[in-house]
Motif scaffolding. Structure first.
Motif, PDB file in Angstrom:
ATOM      1  N   GLY A   1       0.838  -1.195   0.000  1.00 44.23           N
ATOM      2  CA  GLY A   1       0.000   0.000   0.000  1.00 44.23           C
ATOM      3  C   GLY A   1       0.867   1.237   0.000  1.00 44.23           C
ATOM      4  N   SER A   2       0.740   2.080   1.018  1.00 42.99           N
ATOM      5  CA  SER A   2       1.573   3.280   1.141  1.00 42.99           C
ATOM      6  C   SER A   2       2.690   3.094   2.155  1.00 42.99           C
ATOM      7  CB  SER A   2       0.696   4.466   1.560  1.00 42.99           C
ATOM      8  OG  SER A   2       0.067   4.197   2.811  1.00 42.99           O
ATOM      9  N   ARG A   3       2.834   1.885   2.703  1.00 49.15           N
ATOM     10  CA  ARG A   3       3.810   1.624   3.762  1.00 49.15           C
ATOM     11  C   ARG A   3       5.095   1.023   3.179  1.00 49.15           C
ATOM     12  NH1 ARG A   3       4.369  -2.906   7.364  1.00 49.15           N
ATOM     13  NH2 ARG A   3       2.596  -3.847   6.287  1.00 49.15           N
ATOM     14  N   GLU A   4       6.238   1.599   3.563  1.00 50.21           N
ATOM     15  CA  GLU A   4       7.533   1.098   3.111  1.00 50.21           C
ATOM     16  C   GLU A   4       7.855  -0.207   3.840  1.00 50.21           C
ATOM     17  OE1 GLU A   4      10.465   4.036   3.766  1.00 50.21           O
ATOM     18  OE2 GLU A   4       9.540   5.544   2.480  1.00 50.21           O
ATOM     19  N   LEU A   5       8.232  -1.225   3.080  1.00 45.51           N
ATOM     20  CA  LEU A   5       8.605  -2.514   3.672  1.00 45.51           C
ATOM     21  C   LEU A   5      10.106  -2.745   3.650  1.00 45.51           C
ATOM     22  CD1 LEU A   5       5.904  -4.989   2.318  1.00 45.51           C
ATOM     23  CD2 LEU A   5       5.937  -3.777   4.483  1.00 45.51           C
ATOM     24  N   SER A   6      10.820  -2.058   2.782  1.00 45.56           N
ATOM     25  CA  SER A   6      12.262  -2.276   2.665  1.00 45.56           C
ATOM     26  C   SER A   6      12.951  -0.940   2.466  1.00 45.56           C
ATOM     27  CB  SER A   6      12.567  -3.202   1.486  1.00 45.56           C
ATOM     28  OG  SER A   6      12.470  -2.503   0.262  1.00 45.56           O
ATOM     29  N   PRO A   7      14.237  -0.873   2.776  1.00 46.16           N
ATOM     30  CA  PRO A   7      14.997   0.337   2.446  1.00 46.16           C
ATOM     31  C   PRO A   7      15.173   0.445   0.935  1.00 46.16           C
ATOM     32  CG  PRO A   7      16.452  -1.380   3.266  1.00 46.16           C
ATOM     33  CD  PRO A   7      15.054  -1.894   3.443  1.00 46.16           C
ATOM     34  N   LEU A   8      15.604   1.590   0.497  1.00 46.77           N
ATOM     35  CA  LEU A   8      15.827   1.819  -0.924  1.00 46.77           C
ATOM     36  C   LEU A   8      17.071   1.047  -1.366  1.00 46.77           C
ATOM     37  CD1 LEU A   8      14.408   3.740  -3.060  1.00 46.77           C
ATOM     38  CD2 LEU A   8      16.431   5.163  -2.819  1.00 46.77           C
ATOM     39  N   MET A   9      16.923   0.134  -2.299  1.00 47.13           N
ATOM     40  CA  MET A   9      18.042  -0.627  -2.852  1.00 47.13           C
ATOM     41  C   MET A   9      18.356  -0.042  -4.233  1.00 47.13           C
ATOM     42  SD  MET A   9      18.199  -2.936  -0.381  1.00 47.13           S
ATOM     43  CE  MET A   9      19.072  -4.390  -0.946  1.00 47.13           C
ATOM     44  N   ARG A  10      19.603  -0.140  -4.635  1.00 42.74           N
ATOM     45  CA  ARG A  10      19.971   0.464  -5.907  1.00 42.74           C
ATOM     46  C   ARG A  10      21.044  -0.355  -6.597  1.00 42.74           C
ATOM     47  NH1 ARG A  10      24.086   5.304  -5.603  1.00 42.74           N
ATOM     48  NH2 ARG A  10      24.812   4.087  -7.339  1.00 42.74           N
ATOM     49  N   THR A  11      21.114  -0.193  -7.917  1.00 43.49           N
ATOM     50  CA  THR A  11      22.161  -0.854  -8.676  1.00 43.49           C
ATOM     51  C   THR A  11      23.490  -0.160  -8.412  1.00 43.49           C
ATOM     52  OG1 THR A  11      21.708   0.580 -10.582  1.00 43.49           O
ATOM     53  CG2 THR A  11      20.575  -1.544 -10.504  1.00 43.49           C
ATOM     54  N   ALA A  12      24.568  -0.850  -8.754  1.00 48.99           N
ATOM     55  CA  ALA A  12      25.898  -0.278  -8.570  1.00 48.99           C
ATOM     56  C   ALA A  12      26.118   0.880  -9.536  1.00 48.99           C
ATOM     57  CB  ALA A  12      26.962  -1.354  -8.782  1.00 48.99           C
ATOM     58  N   TYR A  13      27.072   1.722  -9.206  1.00 48.15           N
ATOM     59  CA  TYR A  13      27.431   2.850 -10.074  1.00 48.15           C
ATOM     60  C   TYR A  13      28.021   2.316 -11.381  1.00 48.15           C
ATOM     61  CZ  TYR A  13      30.303   6.665 -11.879  1.00 48.15           C
ATOM     62  OH  TYR A  13      30.884   7.609 -12.675  1.00 48.15           O
ATOM     63  N   LYS A  14      27.476   2.761 -12.492  1.00 42.32           N
ATOM     64  CA  LYS A  14      28.003   2.376 -13.797  1.00 42.32           C
ATOM     65  C   LYS A  14      27.947   3.570 -14.734  1.00 42.32           C
ATOM     66  CE  LYS A  14      27.061  -2.597 -14.017  1.00 42.32           C
ATOM     67  NZ  LYS A  14      26.361  -3.671 -14.756  1.00 42.32           N
ATOM     68  N   SER A  15      28.893   3.623 -15.646  1.00 44.84           N
ATOM     69  CA  SER A  15      28.890   4.674 -16.658  1.00 44.84           C
ATOM     70  C   SER A  15      28.661   4.016 -18.016  1.00 44.84           C
ATOM     71  CB  SER A  15      30.218   5.432 -16.649  1.00 44.84           C
ATOM     72  OG  SER A  15      30.190   6.492 -17.557  1.00 44.84           O
ATOM     73  N   PHE A  16      27.638   4.441 -18.742  1.00 42.83           N
ATOM     74  CA  PHE A  16      27.262   3.829 -20.011  1.00 42.83           C
ATOM     75  C   PHE A  16      27.639   4.739 -21.167  1.00 42.83           C
ATOM     76  CE2 PHE A  16      24.239   2.425 -16.782  1.00 42.83           C
ATOM     77  CZ  PHE A  16      24.435   1.051 -16.842  1.00 42.83           C
TER      78      PHE A  16
END
Length: 806
Positions: free
Chosen positions: A61-76
Motif C-alpha cells: 500500500g503506502s507503507r515502506e517494507l524495505s529500504p531503498l536498494m539500488r544498482t551499482a554505479y556504472k557509466s554507459f
C-alpha cells in the motif's frame, strides 16, 4: 499442491508463497527506449547523462517494507543495460497481498546532485493473487515519483509490440514449439516492428526479470490452509481476522492493570520469586522481547522499580500506549524515575518508542554528554530523526526535540556542526526520507548563516572542493591512458592557477574538521592502483603541516564509516578501563552514496611485507626498530613489540564482534612502529565471500612475529584479548542500541537481513555466559582461528590471483 477434479477447474499444480523462505530477487535488465529520451533535462549536462542507476523499494500500500536498494554505479556509452540482481531483505513468505515495487531511474547530475528521471509502480501479484515471474516490460513515467495510481507499470493503450512480446515470452517458456528456420524469420520481423514502434512512440520502458519457479506461486498468509477449503484463484486468501485484537488477552490485561490500583501499587514490594524474575528481566539485552506475563509483572511493581535506572527501558516496553490513562501514568512516572545512562537513552530514540514525552526525555539525558562523547553517537542520532514522526509540514526546531538539540549543539561546536552537516546531506541524497532531512538541513544552514556566516560559506567551499575531486576522479576512470600519464595529468591540473586547487582560502577539512587546509600539494598527490582508481590527495595545512587523504568515487563508504565509528567507540571504552590496545581508527567520511574521503595512514600490507622480508614480519620490525640488547623481543625494540601484540589483540576482538569478513593479508596493514590494523570493510555481520572463514584473522605469520605459540608475547596477546572481550561485553547494550538505530541507514550488509542485524552482533557477545565461561569461549575461538587450515589455502589462492592480476 495439486487442485482439480469434478469441480470443473482444470488440473494444475501450485505452491503458496508462505512456503517459500527465499529472498525476493529482481534483476534490472535495461532500457533501450530510455536512451533517446532522457536528454531533455535542463538540470544535468550532457556528460552526466551517461550516468544512471536504478532504485528499487518494496511497498505494501503506502507503507515502506524495505529500504531503498539500488544498482551499482556504472557509466554507459551506447545503451543502458545494468544486468544486475537486487536482493530485497524480504522473503516470499513475508510478502503481503498488496506488495508492489517502486522502481526509479536516477540521473547523476554531479556531486550531491541526483534526480529522478522516470519511475514506475509494479504490483507483484496479479488480480488472481498469483505472483508474477520471468521477464517484465514496465512503462516508465518521466519526471514522476512511483505511485500505483499515477505511474502504473502497464499502459492502458497497447501497441503492436505488446502482443508480440507476449508471444516471445510464451516461446521462451516452451509453450510455443521451436522451429529454427521459422524462428529466425519471425525474430527478424519482430526487430523491424520494434524499431518502427520505438521511433514513432514517446513511451519509455524498463525491463526486469523476476525469479522463475517450477510451479505458480499463489499468495498465502502464515495461517495453514486445509486442502478441503481451497478456493478458486480469483478469490482472496486473506484472513479478515488476522490482525484483529485478541479480546481475551485485552480483557486480561485490563484486569491485571486496573487503573484504580495506582495508590496501592505504590507500596507493593516483590517477594523472593518475583525479585528473581525481575532481576532476570533487568539483564535482558535490548532486543529481547517481553512476554505478556513479564510486562504485567513490570507494571505491577513499577513504583518499586523506579529507583533502578536499568529498568526504565523495559518498563516503557510494557506500557499500552493506546490507553490514555496508562499513558498518562507512565509519563508522570517517567520524571520520577532514576535518571538512565546514555546507552539506555539511545534505545529510547529507536523506532519502538513513538511517544513524544519519552523521546524528549531521552534527548534530555543525551544532552548531558560532552561534545567528544556526543560525536561518537552522532551518526546514530541523525538516523533517529527518522523516527521523530515529522511530516512535510513539520518545523524541526518546534516539532522535534532531537532535531532542535542536534542543531543547537552543531551551532555551538564547529566540529560537531561539520559532521552533522555531512551526515544530514548524505541522508538527504539517499532519497529515503529525503524531504525530512531537507527540512533539517535548511533550518541548520539558515541558523549557521545568521550566527556564523564564515562557517556557512565554509560549507559551500567544502562542497565545491569535493565536486572538483569528483570530476577529476570520473575523468580518470573514463580515461584509457596508463597510470603514470594519469598521475602526470592530475598534478598538472592541480598546479594550474586557473583551478585554484594549489592554494585557496583556509577551510576545515570535511574528513577531520580539527584540521584547517589551504591548498593541495601536486607533487605529493597521486592515483592508486585499483579498479576505481582513487585519488591520493596531499593537503597543505595551516602551520605548514600536511594531511594526506584518499578520495574514492564510485564506492559506497557508509559501511566503512560505521565500522570505523565502532572501532573509535570501542577504543574509548577500552581506554576508559585503562587498556590502550594501540588501535588505528583512521577517519572515514561518506560524502555521498558513492563517494567519500578516507584518511591515509602510512603503512604496508602484510602480504607485501612477507614477500619482501623472507616471509617474516619480525624481519620487517627489526629493519625499522632494531634493538640488539632486547633478546626477549628478538632484536625488536620492546615498545614496538608491545604495540604490535596489543594492536593484534585489539583488532582480533573487534573484528570478531563486528563479524568482519573477507580478511586476507592485503587488507591487514602494519606501520613501521608496530601498529597492525585492518582496512576495507566490505563484509560485516558474518558475511564473507570465502567459504569456512575463521572467527578472526590470526594468521600463522602474525603469531610467528610474537615468537610463536609458546612464547610469552603470545600468552600476553591472549590475555589482552580476554580483558578486551570482558570490557566490551559490559558495554554490549550501548553497541547493540547503536546498531539498532542503523537498521534503516542503507548499510549494505545490514540491508541483507535488517531484522537479524542486531541479533548477529548480540550473538558474538555471548551474554548468556558468565565472565569465566565467556573467556573460555574466546580461548576456543583463538585456537580455532590459529589452527584453521582452509583459510591458509584460500590465502595462497588469493596470493596467486594477485600475482597474475599484476
Amino acid at each position: 499442491m495439486e487442485f482439480g477434479g469434478s469441480s470443473g477447474f482444470k488440473d494444475f499444480s501450485f505452491c503458496f508463497t508462505r512456503d517459500i523462505d527465499q529472498p525476493l530477487r529482481v534483476r534490472m535488465c535495461g532500457s533501450l527506449e530510455f536512451t533517446a529520451r532522457v536528454g531533455a533535462s535542463d538540470s544535468c549536462n550532457v556528460h552526466s547523462l551517461q550516468e544512471l542507476y536504478v532504485s528499487c523499494q518494496l511497498f505494501s500500500g503506502s507503507r515502506e517494507l524495505s529500504p531503498l536498494m539500488r544498482t551499482a554505479y556504472k557509466s554507459f556509452k551506447t545503451r543502458w543495460a545494468w544486468n544486475e540482481w537486487i536482493v530485497l531483505p524480504h522473503s516470499y513468505r513475508e510478502l503481503p497481498a498488496d506488495a508492489w515495487l517502486a522502481l526509479s531511474v536516477w540521473e547523476i547530475c554531479g556531486p550531491q546532485n541526483t534526480r529522478v528521471a522516470a519511475s514506475t509502480a509494479f504490483p507483484l501479484f496479479t488480480k488472481h493473487s498469483v505472483l508474477r515471474s520471468g521477464r517484465q516490460k514496465l512503462l516508465l513515467w518521466q519526471d514522476a515519483k512511483p505511485d500505483l495510481v499515477k505511474t502504473p507499470s502497464k499502459s492502458p493503450q497497447h501497441d503492436a509490440m505488446d502482443h508480440l512480446e507476449k508471444m516471445v515470452k510464451r516461446h521462451e517458456e516452451g509453450e510455443i514449439p521451436r522451429v529454427d528456420w521459422l524462428d529466425k524469420l519471425a525474430f527478424r520481423e519482430i526487430e523491424r516492428i520494434n524499431r518502427e514502434v520505438t521511433a514513432s512512440s514517446s513511451k519509455m520502458f524498463l525491463y526486469i526479470d523476476l525469479q522463475k519457479f517450477d510451479f505458480p506461486l499463489v499468495y498465502g498468509d502464515e495461517q495453514p490452509v486445509l486442502a478441503s477449503s481451497l478456493l478458486p484463484l480469483h478469490l482472496s486468501l486473506l484472513d479478515p481476522e488476522l490482525d484483529a485484537v485478541n479480546i481475551v488477552e485485552a480483557k486480561h490485561s485490563r484486569l491485571v492493570r486496573s487503573h484504580r490500583n495506582e495508590p496501592l501499587d505504590r507500596d507493593l514490594k516483590p517477594e523472593a520469586t518475583a525479585r528473581d524474575q525481575l532481576n532476570a528481566i533487568i539483564h535482558y539485552p535490548p532486543s529481547q522481547q517481553l512476554t505478556s506475563q513479564e510486562k504485567d509483572l513490570l507494571w505491577k511493581f513499577r513504583f518499586y522499580l523506579s529507583r533502578d535506572k536499568r529498568v526504565l527501558t523495559k518498563f516503557l516496553k510494557c506500557v499500552v500506549w493506546t490507553d490514555p490513562i496508562e499513558t498518562r501514568q507512565a509519563v508522570e512516572l517517567l520524571n520520577d524515575w532514576s535518571p538512565v545512562n546514555i546507552d539506555d537513552a539511545l534505545e529510547l530514540l529507536g523506532e519502538g518508542f513513538q511517544n513524544k514525552h519519552v523521546r524528549a526525555y531521552a534527548v534530555k539525558r543525551i544532552a548531558e554528554a560532552g561534545d567528544e562523547e556526543l560525536l561518537l553517537y552522532l551518526l546514530q542520532l541523525v538516523q533517529a530523526l527518522k523516527f521523530e514522526g515529522m511530516t512535510e509540514q513539520s518545523q524541526p526546531q518546534r516539532d522535534s526535540k532531537l532535531a532542535e538539540f542536534l542543531i543547537k549543539r552543531g551551532l555551538r561546536n564547529v566540529v560537531l556542526g561539520n559532521h552533522l552537516y555531512w551526515y544530514l546531506l548524505i541522508e538527504h541524497e539517499s532519497a529515503q526520507n529525503s524531504k525530512l532531512f531537507a527540512q533539517v538541513i535548511t533550518v541548520f544552514m539558515r541558523a549557521t548563516k545568521k550566527i556564523n556566516p564564515a562557517h556557512y560559506n565554509m560549507f559551500r567551499a567544502q562542497r565545491e572542493l569535493l565536486a572538483r575531486f569528483a570530476s577529476i576522479a570520473r575523468d580518470q576512470q573514463l580515461s584509457k591512458d596508463p597510470r603514470p600519464k594519469k598521475i602526470e595529468r592530475l598534478r598538472a591540473y592541480i598546479s594550474d592557477p586557473k583551478t585554484k586547487l594549489r592554494s585557496f582560502d583556509e577551510i576545515l577539512l570535511p574528513l577531520d574538521p580539527r584540521v584547517r587546509i589551504n591548498g593541495v600539494l601536486p607533487e605529493k598527490s597521486s592515483i592508486f592502483k585499483s579498479s576505481l582508481q582513487p585519488l591520493r590527495i596531499a593537503f597543505s595545512c595551516a602551520g605548514g603541516s600536511e594531511y594526506q587523504a584518499i578520495y574514492k568515487c564510485g564506492d559506497d563508504l557508509r559501511q566503512d564509516q560505521l565500522v570505523i565509528q565502532m572501532i573509535m567507540l570501542m577504543d574509548k571504552l577500552l581506554r576508559k578501563e585503562n587498556l590502550d590496545l594501540k588501535l588505528t581508527p583512521y577517519r572515514v567520511l561518506a560524502t555521498g552514496t558513492n563517494a567519500g574521503l578516507v584518511q591515509f595512514v602510512d603503512s604496508v600490507p602484510l602480504a607485501t611485507i612477507l614477500a619482501e622480508n623472507e616471509n617474516s614480519l619480525l624481519n620487517y620490525l627489526r629493519k625499522h626498530n632494531s634493538h640488539s640488547e632486547s633478546t626477549n623481543t628478538y632484536g625488536v625494540h620492546p615498545q614496538v613489540m608491545d604495540t604490535y601484540v596489543k594492536s593484534c589483540a585489539g583488532y582480533c576482538v573487534i573484528t570478531y564482534l563486528l563479524g568482519v569478513g573477507d580478511r586476507h593479508l592485503d587488507n591487514l596493514m602494519l606501520t613501521t612502529d608496530g601498529r597492525l590494523f585492518h582496512i576495507d570493510f566490505g563484509f560485516i555481520l558474518g558475511r564473507d565471500p570465502k567459504p569456512f572463514p575463521p572467527p578472526m584473522k590470526l594468521a600463522r605469520e602474525m603469531v610467528d612475529a610474537m615468537g610463536g605459540a609458546s612464547s610469552e608475547h603470545y600468552k600476553q596477546f591472549k590475555a589482552y584479548c580476554f580483558i578486551a572481550f570482558s570490557i566490551l561485553r559490559k558495554s554490549a547494550n550501548l553497541i547493540l542500541n547503536l546498531f539498532a538505530l542503523m537498521v534503516n541507514a542503507g548499510i549494505p550488509d545490514i540491508q541483507v537481513e535488517p531484522d537479524k542485524a542486531v541479533m548477529k552482533v548480540q550473538e558474538k557477545f555471548r551474554l548468556d555466559l558468565s565472565e569465566e565461561e565467556a573467556i573460555h569461549h574466546f580461548q576456543g575461538l583463538i585456537n580455532e582461528s590459529v589452527s584453521a587450515l582452509f583459510p591458509q589455502v584460500i590465502e595462497t589462492i588469493h596470493k596467486w590471483a594477485q600475482y597474475w592480476r599484476k
